[in-house]
Design an enzyme around this catalytic site. Structure first.
Site, PDB file in Angstrom:
ATOM      1  N   HIS A 373      52.540 -66.482 -36.477  1.00 60.05           N
ATOM      2  CA  HIS A 373      52.338 -67.879 -36.859  1.00 60.05           C
ATOM      3  C   HIS A 373      50.881 -68.256 -37.099  1.00 60.05           C
ATOM      4  O   HIS A 373      50.587 -69.440 -37.257  1.00 60.05           O
ATOM      5  CB  HIS A 373      52.899 -68.814 -35.789  1.00 60.05           C
ATOM      6  CG  HIS A 373      54.385 -68.938 -35.802  1.00 60.05           C
ATOM      7  ND1 HIS A 373      55.069 -69.715 -36.715  1.00 60.05           N
ATOM      8  CD2 HIS A 373      55.338 -68.376 -35.009  1.00 60.05           C
ATOM      9  CE1 HIS A 373      56.363 -69.628 -36.485  1.00 60.05           C
ATOM     10  NE2 HIS A 373      56.565 -68.827 -35.464  1.00 60.05           N
ATOM     11  N   LYS A 564      49.318 -84.556 -36.724  1.00 61.08           N
ATOM     12  CA  LYS A 564      49.427 -83.153 -36.338  1.00 61.08           C
ATOM     13  C   LYS A 564      48.444 -82.897 -35.211  1.00 61.08           C
ATOM     14  O   LYS A 564      47.601 -83.748 -34.911  1.00 61.08           O
ATOM     15  CB  LYS A 564      49.156 -82.223 -37.525  1.00 61.08           C
ATOM     16  CG  LYS A 564      47.847 -82.489 -38.255  1.00 61.08           C
ATOM     17  CD  LYS A 564      47.720 -81.600 -39.481  1.00 61.08           C
ATOM     18  CE  LYS A 564      48.656 -82.011 -40.575  1.00 61.08           C
ATOM     19  NZ  LYS A 564      49.406 -80.944 -41.184  1.00 61.08           N
ATOM     20  N   ARG A 565      48.560 -81.730 -34.610  1.00 60.43           N
ATOM     21  CA  ARG A 565      47.633 -81.350 -33.549  1.00 60.43           C
ATOM     22  C   ARG A 565      46.194 -81.480 -34.042  1.00 60.43           C
ATOM     23  O   ARG A 565      45.890 -81.118 -35.177  1.00 60.43           O
ATOM     24  CB  ARG A 565      47.934 -79.902 -33.147  1.00 60.43           C
ATOM     25  CG  ARG A 565      47.081 -79.332 -32.051  1.00 60.43           C
ATOM     26  CD  ARG A 565      47.715 -78.028 -31.536  1.00 60.43           C
ATOM     27  NE  ARG A 565      48.047 -77.122 -32.627  1.00 60.43           N
ATOM     28  CZ  ARG A 565      47.246 -76.145 -33.063  1.00 60.43           C
ATOM     29  NH1 ARG A 565      46.038 -75.981 -32.542  1.00 60.43           N
ATOM     30  NH2 ARG A 565      47.650 -75.340 -34.034  1.00 60.43           N
ATOM     31  N   LYS A 570      42.434 -78.075 -39.249  1.00 62.62           N
ATOM     32  CA  LYS A 570      43.337 -79.022 -39.900  1.00 62.62           C
ATOM     33  C   LYS A 570      42.570 -80.160 -40.569  1.00 62.62           C
ATOM     34  O   LYS A 570      43.127 -80.959 -41.310  1.00 62.62           O
ATOM     35  CB  LYS A 570      44.349 -79.567 -38.890  1.00 62.62           C
ATOM     36  CG  LYS A 570      45.295 -78.469 -38.378  1.00 62.62           C
ATOM     37  CD  LYS A 570      46.290 -79.005 -37.365  1.00 62.62           C
ATOM     38  CE  LYS A 570      47.169 -77.913 -36.798  1.00 62.62           C
ATOM     39  NZ  LYS A 570      48.167 -77.372 -37.754  1.00 62.62           N
ATOM     40  N   THR A 672      55.070 -77.489 -41.269  1.00 63.31           N
ATOM     41  CA  THR A 672      56.402 -78.053 -41.506  1.00 63.31           C
ATOM     42  C   THR A 672      56.324 -79.569 -41.626  1.00 63.31           C
ATOM     43  O   THR A 672      57.250 -80.188 -42.158  1.00 63.31           O
ATOM     44  CB  THR A 672      57.392 -77.681 -40.388  1.00 63.31           C
ATOM     45  OG1 THR A 672      56.827 -78.013 -39.117  1.00 63.31           O
ATOM     46  CG2 THR A 672      57.721 -76.193 -40.428  1.00 63.31           C
ATOM     47  N   LYS A 676      58.557 -82.273 -43.980  1.00 63.50           N
ATOM     48  CA  LYS A 676      59.226 -83.493 -43.494  1.00 63.50           C
ATOM     49  C   LYS A 676      58.801 -84.711 -44.306  1.00 63.50           C
ATOM     50  O   LYS A 676      59.632 -85.558 -44.658  1.00 63.50           O
ATOM     51  CB  LYS A 676      58.895 -83.687 -42.010  1.00 63.50           C
ATOM     52  CG  LYS A 676      59.485 -82.619 -41.113  1.00 63.50           C
ATOM     53  CD  LYS A 676      58.802 -82.555 -39.755  1.00 63.50           C
ATOM     54  CE  LYS A 676      59.213 -81.290 -39.024  1.00 63.50           C
ATOM     55  NZ  LYS A 676      58.358 -80.983 -37.871  1.00 63.50           N
TER      56      LYS A 676
END
Length: 830
Positions: A373, A564-565, A570, A672, A676
């Protein structure tokens, strides 16, 4: 007065999954209220109502669960076991009703009883069993396995506390305990009959038996008992209810009676308390040695209990004959966290079951498959040999033996190449030798997959290139997916109903049918209804934001969401830089931008991740300044929504217009959240990273906003000596933004508060924010132009949903099954 026959309600269900009588549902609810909870209508609290209704739902689940397990056993079905340290399940109530096909029936009964499904759902806590995408993916996969009637089990840890409950105080993240089990959970079923010892520490004693066979015995260990708790996982409108089995740590002795008898009561129970910390908290802080040791013990704890359970189940039908073990069992490792399972199965087969090394290794490698991952080297688990030898003395021996035999194989394949031996070794040399759990997982598995086309390419070309050269047949791609049940049917019922009215309900189990929506993108009547659904969702989110943050946002503004985290790769920081730059444009001329924007952040930072926590503080500090500046005429608002999790995502995603997927190309394995958002009609602004690449292919370049350098260009920039300072000096708006942060414009009480962030960006911009800044700004201007034209934006929104069919977890699981597990679906008869 009820007699005993009346107090035990038999639930009757027909093959169409409609309860034959709403009265039986009502009876079940009232019986649980009266006989399980000992309450009546006068004393019942909201929690009591929730528990009684949830237990009535579980009655339906339990009957199907029992039939499912019996059928698997009777048909001797091959099963897959999905091992994951996280399962981010969210709430179970509404999802269970939808999957059981009993939503309308329960809705009517609950209304008759004076409540509503929404009120009951509000009383449920999110299960604290995960943190981010890894755990949510596992939850989606369980839903798809059950829907596709595959004999499947999830295995993990029953954490008493989630990672933490996030509060925001003065802009800072404050971590508080998340005791999600404080009132118990109606969905779990304790299984005290499944109790396994798990060993730690001690030493290994070797000997030879009468036949000259080499014997290893684990001696002097401390043991912990693992007790099972089951959570039923229903498929969508079928009879299948699969199982998620979670392990809780229990002391092997309640307390030391000798301490108790001498009056030392605290010491008497201290061992019990220490033992049971194993399943207390998700992800202990591993910045300290004790945290690392606890994390390793957690991983082995659930792996050992799981494998003992799998072996027990297998032996019920096959006794001591392990020749068919890999024919009957597939084990999928969700990342490296459960990779110690490879050494543990070897130990069980050799030391406990008496098989030879070669027999055991053949079984092990045919049974295990590994999903990677991450492409970030620092995120690949490595355990110190000293720590492993201390905690798991037998396993370090097995790992060394696996490595020795494996390196002999490598030497035969690549003779004379010592460098490749060093790169592929499971044991990493150095001052502190470490075990590479990723390498162990690859060597011990028959399948290795990435989770998006781009990610799988990077694995083969870079990260595990040597392994790919040696075993190309092992490597494959399984692009992630999401369950359309929770992420559209449950969380966005109005849009779900509109889609069903247009194309029928088959899309819920076959998401590729969403392609049928394409012609409706130019149907003005349909698009008006589509836009109305979005506005209603935005109004609800605006009310939530006002209630939780005290900020009034305009539902007509573009809802620009990044949830998100919190992590540097990110690039939440890039979003913050854009917001500040936009603020500066508006300050100079409030009429320069016609499009109002609400920037919505959500996400948790790991407790020990200083920079991520400082990013949260910066986002909130920027929000404080911008939200309170009347000069910009409410054109821009920023909110950080606390305690991001599944339930909060279910509020945000249906309301979103713009989905921020802006990680540096080549760093996000898949994502993901992007799926969504697209499934709920948001348009993506993103880099060519992870599954964004495949979303672009599915929705078309005109219906997505792509910016920045791709992964090859990122590598070229880095290899050519990337200098972020040059971008700072040459882009005026960027320079102005960075100077505002570094000078204390957003931190008047401490001008240097955010200097660590600006210094990092100026001198070590590892994730290339400055390199992508200009492209990001230009693309955001394009977003604004298109959002102003509601017809164009709504048409693009419909195209995004129509193009989301590929991203169903049903499709992902079908590929896992056809290529790796090879299970036969087992329909469960009513």
């Amino acid at each position: 007065m009820h007699n005993s026959q009346e107090s035990v309600i038999k639930i009757e269900i027909d093959s169409g999954f409609k309860c034959k009588s709403r009265d039986s549902i009502k009876k079940s609810i009232l019986n649980h209220l009266t006989y399980t909870l000992s309450k009546d209508k006068f004393s019942a609290t909201k929690l009591d109502i929730y528990m009684s209704v949830a237990l009535a739902v579980k009655d339906y689940l339990s009957e199907r669960w029992s039939k499912t397990q019996r059928t698997y056993h009777n048909e001797k079905a091959k099963r897959v076991y999905y091992l994951s340290l996280e399962f981010l399940m969210g709430k179970s109530f509404l999802n269970s009703l939808v999957n059981l096909g009993l939503y309308d029936e329960f809705n009517d009964v609950v209304k008759e009883l004076g409540s509503s499904l929404e009120e009951i759902d509000a009383a449920e806590f999110d299960a604290g069993l995960g943190n981010g995408g890894l755990g949510r993916l596992a939850a989606c996969f369980l839903d798809s396995m059950a829907t596709m009637e595959l004999p499947a089990y999830g295995y993990g840890i029953r954490y008493e506390y989630g990672i933490f409950f996030q509060r925001i105080a003065n802009g800072y993240q404050i971590e508080t305990p998340d005791p999600w089990l404080r009132y118990g959970s109606p969905w779990e079923i304790p299984r005290p009959e499944y109790l396994y010892p798990v060993k730690f520490y001690g030493y290994v004693q070797t000997s030879t038996d009468a036949e000259g066979k080499y014997i290893c015995e684990w001696k002097g260990f401390s043991d912990v008992m693992a007790m099972a708790y089951d959570i039923p996982i229903p498929g969508y409108k079928n009879n299948t209810v699969n199982n998620l089995r979670l392990w809780a740590a229990k002391s092997s002795r309640d307390f030391d009676l000798s301490y108790f008898n001498h009056g030392n009561y605290e010491q008497a129970v201290s061992d019990k308390v220490i033992t049971e910390t194993l399943s207390k908290v998700l992800y202990p802080n591993d910045n300290v040695f004790e945290g690392k040791e606890l994390r390793l013990k957690q991983e082995y704890f659930f792996v050992s209990a799981t494998l003992q359970d799998i072996v027990r189940r297998y032996k019920k039908s096959h006794a001591k004959d392990f020749s068919r073990f890999s024919d009957m069992n597939a084990i999928q490792l969700n990342d490296t966290h459960p990779a110690i399972a490879i050494a543990e199965l070897m130990r069980l087969l050799i030391d406990i079951e008496g098989l030879s090394w070669d027999e055991s290794w053949a079984i092990t490698t045919k049974t295990f498959a590994y999903t990677n991952h991450t492409v970030l080297p620092e995120a690949l688990e490595r355990w110190s040999i000293g720590l492993l030898a201390k905690v798991l003395p037998r396993h370090i021996q097995i790992i060394f033996e696996i490595n020795s035999r494996f390196l002999s194989e490598v030497a035969g394949k690549f003779p004379g190449d010592n460098n490749i031996l060093g790169r592929m070794s499971i044991i990493e040399e150095g001052e502190d030798k470490k075990v590479s759990m990723a390498n162990l997982a690859i060597v011990g598995s028959h399948s290795v997959n990435g989770v998006s086309a781009l990610h799988s390419g990077i694995i083969k070309d870079t990260l595990f290139k040597d392994f790919y050269l040696m075993w190309p047949e092992k490597f494959n791609n399984k692009t992630n997916g999401i369950t359309p049940r929770r992420w559209l049917t449950v969380c966005n019922p109005a849009l779900s109903n509109l889609i069903t009215e247009a194309i029928g309900e088959e899309w819920v189990k076959d998401l590729s049918r969403l392609k049928k929506l394409t012609p409706f993108a130019v149907d003005s009547s349909f698009c008006e209804k589509w836009e109305k659904v979005k506005v209603e969702n935005k109004n609800r989110l605006a009310e939530y934001i006002l209630k939780t943050n005290g900020v009034k946002v305009d539902p007509q503004s573009i809802f620009d969401c990044q949830i998100k985290r919190i992590h540097e790769y990110k690039r939440q920081l890039l979003n913050v830089l854009h917001a500040i730059s936009l603020y500066n444009i508006l300050k100079e001329n409030p009429k320069a931008i016609n499009c109002k924007r609400t920037v919505i952040f959500g996400g948790k930072a790991a407790p020990g991740y200083y920079t991520a926590k400082l990013i949260i503080k910066l986002a909130n500090s920027v929000a404080d300044v911008i939200n309170n500046d009347p000069a910009i005429d409410d054109k821009l608002k920023i909110v950080f929504l606390a305690n991001y999790g599944v339930s909060l995502a279910e509020k945000i995603i249906p309301a979103a217009n713009l989905s921020e997927q802006i990680s540096t190309a080549g760093t996000e394995a898949s994502g993901t959240g992007n799926m969504k958002f697209a499934l709920n009609g948001a348009l993506t602004i993103g880099t060519l990273d992870g599954a964004n690449v495949e979303i672009l292919e599915e929705v078309g370049k005109d219906n997505i906003f792509i910016f920045g350098h791709d992964s090859n260009e990122v590598n070229q920039l880095k290899s050519s000596g990337y200098c972020s300072y040059n971008y700072y000096n040459s882009i005026d708006s960027l320079k102005q933004t960075i100077n505002m942060i570094s000078s204390g414009f957003f931190s008047r009480d401490d001008a240097n508060r955010f200097k660590p962030i600006t210094d990092s960006l100026l001198y070590n911009d590892h994730y290339l924010l400055f390199a992508d800044y200009e492209s990001y700004m230009e693309t955001q201007r394009q977003v604004e132009k298109e959002f102003v034209d509601k017809k164009i934006w709504t048409r693009k929104s419909v195209f995004n949903v129509a193009g989301s069919g590929k991203f169903s977890s049903d499709r992902t699981i079908a590929e896992y099954n056809s290529d790796i597990w090879r299970l036969k679906p087992v329909p469960i008869k009513p």
